[in-house]
Design a protein around this motif. Sequence first.
Motif, PDB file in Angstrom:
ATOM      1  N   TRP A  65       0.870  -1.178   0.000  1.00  0.00           N
ATOM      2  CA  TRP A  65       0.000   0.000   0.000  1.00  0.00           C
ATOM      3  C   TRP A  65       0.903   1.224   0.000  1.00  0.00           C
ATOM      4  O   TRP A  65       1.750   1.381   0.882  1.00  0.00           O
ATOM      5  N   GLU A  69      -2.042   6.738  -2.594  1.00  0.00           N
ATOM      6  CA  GLU A  69      -3.302   6.093  -2.952  1.00  0.00           C
ATOM      7  C   GLU A  69      -4.077   5.715  -1.699  1.00  0.00           C
ATOM      8  O   GLU A  69      -3.501   5.516  -0.625  1.00  0.00           O
ATOM      9  N   THR A  70      -5.392   5.619  -1.851  1.00  0.00           N
ATOM     10  CA  THR A  70      -6.218   5.130  -0.755  1.00  0.00           C
ATOM     11  C   THR A  70      -6.044   3.619  -0.644  1.00  0.00           C
ATOM     12  O   THR A  70      -5.547   2.964  -1.570  1.00  0.00           O
ATOM     13  N   ILE A  71      -6.485   3.063   0.458  1.00  0.00           N
ATOM     14  CA  ILE A  71      -6.331   1.624   0.638  1.00  0.00           C
ATOM     15  C   ILE A  71      -7.182   0.851  -0.368  1.00  0.00           C
ATOM     16  O   ILE A  71      -6.781  -0.201  -0.869  1.00  0.00           O
ATOM     17  N   GLU A  72      -8.366   1.390  -0.704  1.00  0.00           N
ATOM     18  CA  GLU A  72      -9.217   0.734  -1.703  1.00  0.00           C
ATOM     19  C   GLU A  72      -8.579   0.787  -3.089  1.00  0.00           C
ATOM     20  O   GLU A  72      -8.640  -0.186  -3.847  1.00  0.00           O
ATOM     21  N   ASP A  73      -7.959   1.928  -3.422  1.00  0.00           N
ATOM     22  CA  ASP A  73      -7.277   2.042  -4.713  1.00  0.00           C
ATOM     23  C   ASP A  73      -6.103   1.071  -4.793  1.00  0.00           C
ATOM     24  O   ASP A  73      -5.828   0.492  -5.848  1.00  0.00           O
TER      25      ASP A  73
END
Length: 205
Positions: A65, A69-73
Amino acid sequence: MVVMVSRTGRHLQRYNKGRRQVVGCIPYRYKDIIDLSMGDEDAFEVLLISPQRKGKGLLFPKGGWEKDETIEDAARRETIEEAGVCGDVEGKLGIWYFENKNGDTAYEGHMFPLFVTEELDYWPEKDIRKRFWMSVREARKLCQNGWMKEALELLVSRLTSQSRRTKVDLFSRINCSSGGHGTVLHLGCRAQVLAPPLPNPAEEA
């Protein structure tokens, strides 16, 4: 647009208290034809991939991660890079803490379900990985990581629990082909499920 090159390097890698943060997905799909009475794990399949290095077993897509970026991205990106599928990232299954085989690197792993809506013919790691759709029973046997198996069981519990995933949610993902009985479903666009037709009074007489 899908980027056809995997990210490399760890200059943007996230860490939490010395643990490298990684994120992954369990890609899943419902079978082409299912019966409405089917309420167990046989109603869907999951996607596993071969490891980058030759070894025993398979695994779910996952990777680092990064800070931009976001964790979902990150979950979505890793799944595209390693497994070549796109879809909807759903609510997090949990967080796991583990170490590599040598015990010299600690990790914090986040896992999400990903409902697959598109399977790509070409993806960044196509030449170094293979992907396999299989039943949950097969996945339990072939997945090489214990913490990923735990995530799989949480997904199974979520998808098969009527209290967490109602039939209304399932209907929003699949196209009904009632055949006069309202029981057989085909994967496809959103549709309403029609009740069986009422008997004709003339036929009852």
